[in-house]
Design a protein around this motif. Sequence first.
Motif, PDB file in Angstrom:
ATOM      1  N   LEU A 137       0.803  -1.157  -0.025  1.00 34.98           N
ATOM      2  CA  LEU A 137      -0.100   0.065  -0.016  1.00 34.98           C
ATOM      3  C   LEU A 137       0.931   1.284   0.073  1.00 34.98           C
ATOM      4  CD1 LEU A 137      -2.743  -0.887   2.595  1.00 34.98           C
ATOM      5  CD2 LEU A 137      -2.884  -0.887  -0.077  1.00 34.98           C
ATOM      6  N   LYS A 138       1.982   1.424   0.822  1.00 35.99           N
ATOM      7  CA  LYS A 138       2.844   2.468   1.013  1.00 35.99           C
ATOM      8  C   LYS A 138       3.532   2.695  -0.457  1.00 35.99           C
ATOM      9  CE  LYS A 138       4.303   2.765   5.375  1.00 35.99           C
ATOM     10  NZ  LYS A 138       5.222   3.004   6.524  1.00 35.99           N
ATOM     11  N   THR A 139       3.943   1.594  -1.396  1.00 38.32           N
ATOM     12  CA  THR A 139       4.200   2.083  -2.705  1.00 38.32           C
ATOM     13  C   THR A 139       3.593   2.748  -3.574  1.00 38.32           C
ATOM     14  OG1 THR A 139       3.589  -0.176  -3.698  1.00 38.32           O
ATOM     15  CG2 THR A 139       5.543  -0.134  -2.470  1.00 38.32           C
ATOM     16  N   GLY A 140       2.081   2.632  -3.483  1.00 36.43           N
ATOM     17  CA  GLY A 140       1.154   3.341  -4.288  1.00 36.43           C
ATOM     18  C   GLY A 140       0.960   2.606  -5.559  1.00 36.43           C
ATOM     19  N   LYS A 141       1.385   1.571  -5.615  1.00 35.64           N
ATOM     20  CA  LYS A 141       1.270   0.581  -6.762  1.00 35.64           C
ATOM     21  C   LYS A 141      -0.426   0.213  -6.939  1.00 35.64           C
ATOM     22  CE  LYS A 141       5.450  -2.234  -6.647  1.00 35.64           C
ATOM     23  NZ  LYS A 141       6.115  -3.483  -6.369  1.00 35.64           N
ATOM     24  N   LEU A 142      -1.071   0.276  -6.225  1.00 36.64           N
ATOM     25  CA  LEU A 142      -2.464   0.102  -6.336  1.00 36.64           C
ATOM     26  C   LEU A 142      -3.298   1.370  -6.420  1.00 36.64           C
ATOM     27  CD1 LEU A 142      -2.937  -2.493  -3.279  1.00 36.64           C
ATOM     28  CD2 LEU A 142      -2.720  -3.068  -5.629  1.00 36.64           C
ATOM     29  N   GLY A 143      -2.651   2.482  -6.615  1.00 41.71           N
ATOM     30  CA  GLY A 143      -3.288   3.819  -6.609  1.00 41.71           C
ATOM     31  C   GLY A 143      -3.971   4.349  -5.442  1.00 41.71           C
TER      32      GLY A 143
END
Length: 195
Positions: A137-143
Amino acid sequence: MKQYRWALSGSGWISTEMAKTLHDNHHTITGIYSKDRKTAKEAAEKYGIEHVFDSYEEMLADSDADIIYIGTPNEIHEEEAIKALKAGKHVFCEKPMGLNEEQFVRCLDLAEKKDLVLMDGTTLLHMPLFKDIRKVLKTGKLGKLKMIQVTYGIQKDFNPDSRFYSLEHGGGALMDIGLYAISFLCLYPVYGQCA
């Protein structure tokens, strides 16, 4: 690194699982207290627990444990946590810490005042899977997250005296199983704020 010494309150399934985990990881368990002395003695023999105490108060007074593990019925968690904190012990308590906000705040305030650790033992929060979810979630990969829906259930036969169904015993959908879903949503700031 300091090796902390533990004492256990309770000898039911969850408490004996904790005893096994501590034993298997070479932690010292200085004592155990349970209303069921027979199961306390069995746990002591099986997991190398040094003493079986006749009362919770005796264990707090006589044990040189650093941490008290509380695995007793939900409705006495606050009472046992307060007594342990007053005795200068850190507390690792199974969920829920108390039956309402006032009980939890009393425990938290006393722990802060005495500079002691007060920790909730909600198991899923310590599972590697949830650390991995947070990283993703912290990576932002999911938007950008707009909503999280959590479903968590358990199938139990109805028994009004069981802690799973009895509000008097600190059970019910919110206080027992529902805590897992709420904890999942509230623990990590990346999910947003919990009201």
